[in-house]
Write an enzyme that holds these catalytic residues in place. Sequence first.
Site, short mmCIF file in Angstrom:
data_model
loop_
_atom_site.label_atom_id
_atom_site.label_comp_id
_atom_site.label_asym_id
_atom_site.label_seq_id
_atom_site.Cartn_x
_atom_site.Cartn_y
_atom_site.Cartn_z
N LYS A 164 -73.16 84.97 -101.19
CA LYS A 164 -73.83 83.30 -102.10
C LYS A 164 -74.67 82.71 -101.46
O LYS A 164 -74.51 81.60 -101.89
CB LYS A 164 -72.89 83.45 -103.16
CG LYS A 164 -73.17 82.77 -104.65
CD LYS A 164 -74.16 83.72 -105.73
CE LYS A 164 -74.18 84.10 -107.03
NZ LYS A 164 -75.81 84.40 -107.81
N ASP A 208 -61.29 89.92 -102.73
CA ASP A 208 -59.97 90.32 -103.43
C ASP A 208 -60.53 91.02 -104.80
O ASP A 208 -60.07 92.35 -105.01
CB ASP A 208 -59.87 88.73 -103.83
CG ASP A 208 -58.35 89.17 -104.94
OD1 ASP A 208 -57.66 90.07 -105.38
OD2 ASP A 208 -58.10 88.09 -105.48
N ASP A 217 -61.06 95.84 -105.32
CA ASP A 217 -60.32 96.52 -105.86
C ASP A 217 -61.17 97.03 -106.71
O ASP A 217 -60.58 98.33 -107.61
CB ASP A 217 -59.82 95.57 -107.43
CG ASP A 217 -57.95 94.86 -107.26
OD1 ASP A 217 -57.89 95.07 -105.76
OD2 ASP A 217 -57.46 94.36 -107.95
N TYR A 227 -58.97 80.00 -101.93
CA TYR A 227 -57.43 79.86 -102.34
C TYR A 227 -56.12 79.13 -101.49
O TYR A 227 -55.35 79.51 -101.51
CB TYR A 227 -57.07 81.01 -102.21
CG TYR A 227 -57.01 82.90 -102.04
CD1 TYR A 227 -58.59 81.90 -104.17
CD2 TYR A 227 -57.62 84.33 -102.45
CE1 TYR A 227 -58.39 83.47 -104.46
CE2 TYR A 227 -57.91 85.00 -103.66
CZ TYR A 227 -58.75 84.20 -104.55
OH TYR A 227 -59.52 85.92 -105.47
N ASP A 252 -73.00 89.19 -106.62
CA ASP A 252 -73.70 89.72 -107.64
C ASP A 252 -73.82 90.94 -107.78
O ASP A 252 -73.65 92.04 -108.39
CB ASP A 252 -73.88 88.75 -108.93
CG ASP A 252 -75.41 87.91 -107.68
OD1 ASP A 252 -75.32 88.00 -106.70
OD2 ASP A 252 -75.60 87.82 -108.44
#
Length: 358
Positions: free
Chosen positions: A192, A248, A252, A141, A224
């Site tokens: 990852k 992020d 959620d 970001y 994943d």
Amino acid sequence: MKAKIAVLAGDGVGREIVPEAVKVLKVIAEKYGHAFEFATADIGGQAIDKFGVPLPNDTLTLAKQSDAVLLGAVGGPRWESLEYSLRPERALLGIREALGLYANLRPAKVYANLVDASTLKREVVEGIDILVIRELTGGIYFGKPKGIEKLPNGQERGVNTEAYTTEEVRRIAKVAFEAARKRRKKVTSVDKANVLESSELWRKVVIEVHASYPDVELGHIYVDNAAMQLVRNPRQFDVLLCNNMFGDILSDEAAMLTGSIGMLPSASIGAKVGLFEPIHGSAPDIAGRNIANPIATIASAAMMLSYAFQLEKEAEAIEQAIVKTLDLGYRTKDIQSPGAQIVGTVEMGEAIVKNLND
Ligand code: NAD
């Protein structure tokens, strides 16, 4: 202990739920012999109405001079037509940046009595108690280069850069290991590393930091697989350590395992002053009607006691009072269940205060 707490209620339901959390903190102070000083200031839409800006300098100065910040929520339809830089939500970015909050902590806990509020099966979600720790100021970001460029062939190319330095990983990894020590002493680091070099460094540094925390178990999981395991067998997780983007998304996902946004607290930690707030917004659809659930904010106050002031006993007392209140059948409308007693925001706050005292 003595502490100064900046209280920024903000807009909408923020103005109803924050006073309930302050009530609880006052009872804690009295019961355990602490001196908490509360100083209120304007933020968000209410600050726009009074001063023309969402984050007045006085508010920021107060936050910086305090030991912790308790925030409600900002925003609402009334300010939606304003230019982006003047919108209430800009205050959140501004205060997070000014306080250098690089770690976001979001617990996802399923209370025994609310298991059926989840969309997942009871046997999957029962007993979930996960803390997602998200790096907040680095990664894709913020990484450079970023932007959209025109190519000679007339197409465009969008670019963002995922980048982390050793120090950025080290400080967030420390937050995760320290937090795990307050819990079940298990950190699962999400990356990852099979594909991304930034993840390779992330994993290497996390392993290095872990050397100072031999009492905490460390595991690694590809993002994943983490997304799958969160809905398949979420109870395997205690602390999930994530970079900005993975956190992020996964925070959620973890939050939704619990079923109700009105129950979920958060903490953001930086070099000095931490900020504690519910994860939900100002809920304009229910604001001003004494029906908002104050538990997310009261639980955020408990996180403040634990993470800003190291008052573990006091934080636990609030958690226990919340559990007891739910066990006694008190419910706000968002978490109602058959046979439960529906109460308003104030009544829920009062019930939790009463159960703190009993
Ligand atoms: P929201 O979180 O305010 O509400 C989403 C839904 O959850 C609504 O139906 C609401 O009634 C319900 N809800 C939220 N909190 C609740 C509570 N404590 N008790 C019971 N029900 C609750 O999200 P939204 O509707 O997308 O956004 C509303 C405003 O809040 C917007 O202006 C948005 O920008 C702002 N917002 C602010 C923050 C923040 O201050 N941190 C976060 C998200 C959204």
